[in-house]
Design an enzyme around this catalytic site. Structure first.
Site, PDB file in Angstrom:
ATOM      1  N   GLY A  25       0.852  -1.177   0.000  1.00 41.54           N
ATOM      2  CA  GLY A  25       0.000   0.000   0.000  1.00 41.54           C
ATOM      3  C   GLY A  25       0.888   1.227   0.000  1.00 41.54           C
ATOM      4  O   GLY A  25       2.124   1.132   0.050  1.00 41.54           O
ATOM      5  N   GLU A  28       3.568   1.719   2.669  1.00 39.74           N
ATOM      6  CA  GLU A  28       4.671   0.753   2.686  1.00 39.74           C
ATOM      7  C   GLU A  28       5.703   1.007   1.597  1.00 39.74           C
ATOM      8  O   GLU A  28       6.784   0.408   1.613  1.00 39.74           O
ATOM      9  CB  GLU A  28       4.112  -0.665   2.528  1.00 39.74           C
ATOM     10  CG  GLU A  28       3.297  -1.149   3.714  1.00 39.74           C
ATOM     11  CD  GLU A  28       1.971  -0.430   3.852  1.00 39.74           C
ATOM     12  OE1 GLU A  28       1.663   0.031   4.972  1.00 39.74           O
ATOM     13  OE2 GLU A  28       1.249  -0.292   2.839  1.00 39.74           O
ATOM     14  N   HIS A 281     -13.753 -28.366  21.064  1.00 37.21           N
ATOM     15  CA  HIS A 281     -14.498 -27.672  20.024  1.00 37.21           C
ATOM     16  C   HIS A 281     -15.991 -27.949  20.194  1.00 37.21           C
ATOM     17  O   HIS A 281     -16.768 -27.059  20.479  1.00 37.21           O
ATOM     18  CB  HIS A 281     -14.012 -28.131  18.643  1.00 37.21           C
ATOM     19  CG  HIS A 281     -14.745 -27.501  17.501  1.00 37.21           C
ATOM     20  ND1 HIS A 281     -14.761 -28.050  16.235  1.00 37.21           N
ATOM     21  CD2 HIS A 281     -15.497 -26.378  17.421  1.00 37.21           C
ATOM     22  CE1 HIS A 281     -15.473 -27.279  15.430  1.00 37.21           C
ATOM     23  NE2 HIS A 281     -15.949 -26.275  16.123  1.00 37.21           N
TER      24      HIS A 281
END
Length: 530
Positions: A25, A28, A281
């Site tokens: 981006g 950066e 889970h």
């Protein structure tokens, strides 16, 4: 005179972080636009793919991986993948560009507001240097923190106008600084654990991903043989810490309290190494441990030790603890408990193909050293019942269960393991979460064979719903997806097979040909057990 950028490159180079996994981006560009010639940039088409590739690379290489994200939006896009990296203890150094310092107070476009808060709680540490001169030191801190036990992601937000700032001539150099870690169990602790093992009449061993992550699988096998104990893998494994064809291997433990306690009933001591106690889970209430059973946990993670449901915990270095236990146990030739076996296979020419037949075919065609990266949650039982995993570092799965890891993770694993074949087993539901990874595979010619197991439904949710007594769930059908055309659009050769016999021929071609490939396999729905 050094700049912040050149000094930071020195820190990264010294620590082996010369490959950057990123999606660029504007914030950066000042960093990645001045890469030295010994640095490489691996592009992913979205931030989830980027972190998935880096996660696979860090796990398979046993080394830190450098990620470059785009400010707050890019960090947000990566959070799902960061969840998997956190639970896999993957040492990621995640950097994100920040607006220039002069703009931060007014929250200019692409500011990362409260940058150190945004990635929490999925990082060990989040930093934003208070001044430009502190960027190189902060980068070194990020690397050493990521690699310290327990390993994990670290986040560093860097204003993009910092990079060109000059450092004082007398600024200390930190590039060559090293941090070493200990964590050996005391002799009396090892003696105590061995005494409890010897006193137990029916002990059992449960192994987790940190055994494989610390390259201690052979030690785990030796311990199982010395102690003459049946061995399970902890629930929801993201790595394989024990060979699946070893006579002491009993399979993977269920993900519910009741199911797990039922399996371990009759054992008076459970030794858990490199895994939480326990990571459930499916909610089926029951005892944490069977009546009359005690537990010992060895873990590198203080958090796992602190939040365990039961048992005594030791925070330690896993390989040295295993070696210490082995030294104190005599060799024994006692027989092991026979491991469970899978049921009968469908004929190989039935269509759709049974998942177990797919895995049988893989066993017969691919090299024994093949690495599997899986994200086909509805075929978990068939996979563990069937597949032959013998070598260290042969299996990777999304550690947090977040879909989107498998396709990019396989690319990172292959980049870190160039001498081994990598096969990714991806469900058709999971494939859609990170399908742009195919572009990266084609762009860099990464030799991964993708098997997309297409049952045209979110298959894992159907038995889950049934166990909850829910009979009418919308949004589970995902028919009509042409993965061959999608793969071709990204530049990856693809074909669809219709039988086990045809699959064997196509797989053999894939093993003999370099580069990425997609094989779509229509499969029947496999009903998971809990």
């Amino acid at each position: 005179m050094q700049t912040v950028l050149s000094a930071t490159f020195d820190v990264l180079r010294t620590n082996g972080l010369t490959t950057i996994f990123g999606n660029p981006g504007s914030n950066e560009l000042p960093f990645i636009g001045q890469l030295p010639p010994d640095f490489n940039y691996v592009l992913g088409l979205n931030e989830g793919v980027v972190v998935g590739i880096a996660d696979g690379f860090a796990q398979a290489s046993n080394a830190p991986a450098l990620v470059n994200l785009h400010s707050a939006a890019g960090t947000g896009n990566a959070m799902g993948a960061l969840t998997n990296a956190w639970y896999a203890h993957s040492p990621l150094v995640v950097t994100a560009g920040q607006q220039v310092r002069a703009h931060l107070g007014g929250e200019a476009m692409l500011s990362n507001v409260q940058a150190t808060v945004l990635p929490q709680p999925l990082v060990k540490l989040a930093l934003e240097p208070a001044l430009p001169a502190d960027v190189p030191r902060s980068m070194a801190q990020a690397v050493h923190t990521a690699m310290g036990p327990p390993r994990g992601p670290v986040y560093l937000s860097i204003p993009y106008d910092d990079w060109d700032q000059e450092l004082d001539a007398d600024a200390p150099s930190i590039a060559d600084r090293q941090v070493r870690h200990g964590g050996r169990l005391a002799a009396e602790d090892l003696d105590h654990i061995v005494a409890r093992l010897r006193a137990a009449t029916r002990p059992a061993l449960v192994l987790g991903g940190d055994v494989d992550a610390t390259e201690a699988n052979e030690l785990a096998v030796t311990l199982a043989d010395r102690a003459s104990v049946p061995t399970w893998i902890a629930p929801s494994p993201y790595r394989c810490p024990f060979p699946t064809r070893h006579p002491r291997f009993q399979g993977v433990l269920p993900t519910s309290m009741r199911g797990l306690a039922d399996v371990l009933a009759g054992h008076d001591l459970i030794l858990v190494i490199g895994a939480p106690v326990f990571r459930y889970h499916h909610y089926q209430p029951g005892p944490i441990l069977p009546d009359g059973t005690s537990l010992i946990q060895l873990t590198s993670d203080p958090g796992e030790a602190a939040r365990a449901w039961a048992g005594d915990a030791y925070v330690c270095d896993i390989p040295s603890a295993l070696a210490g236990l082995i030294e104190r146990l005599p060799e024994t030739g006692a027989a092991s408990v026979p491991r469970r076996t899978s049921g009968p296979r469908q004929d190989e020419d039935n269509w759709p193909v049974a998942p177990a037949r797919v895995f049988d075919t893989l066993n017969s065609v691919v090299p024994d050293s093949t690495i599997y990266v899986t994200e086909s949650t509805s075929t978990t039982d068939a996979f563990w019942d069937t597949i032959n995993l013998a070598d260290q570092g042969s299996y990777y799965f999304a550690a947090a269960g977040g879909l989107g890891f498998g396709m990019p993770g396989a690319l990172g694993v292959k980049l870190a393991s160039p001498d081994r074949k990598v096969v990714a087993l991806i469900g058709d539901g999971a494939a859609n979460f990170s399908i742009p990874a195919l572009w990266t595979a084609a762009r860099y010619g990464i030799d991964v064979t993708y098997l997309i197991l297409q049952n045209e439904t979110y298959g894992a949710l159907r038995p889950f719903a049934a166990s909850m007594g829910i009979t009418a769930v919308p949004g589970l059908d995902i028919s009509g997806i042409d993965f061959c055309s999608i793969a071709a659009g990204y530049g990856v050769p693809a074909e669809r097979v219709g039988s086990g016999r045809e699959l064997a021929g196509v797989l053999k071609q894939a093993m003999d040909s370099p580069g990425p490939r997609v094989i779509v396999v229509p499969t029947s729905l496999d009903q998971r057990r809990w």
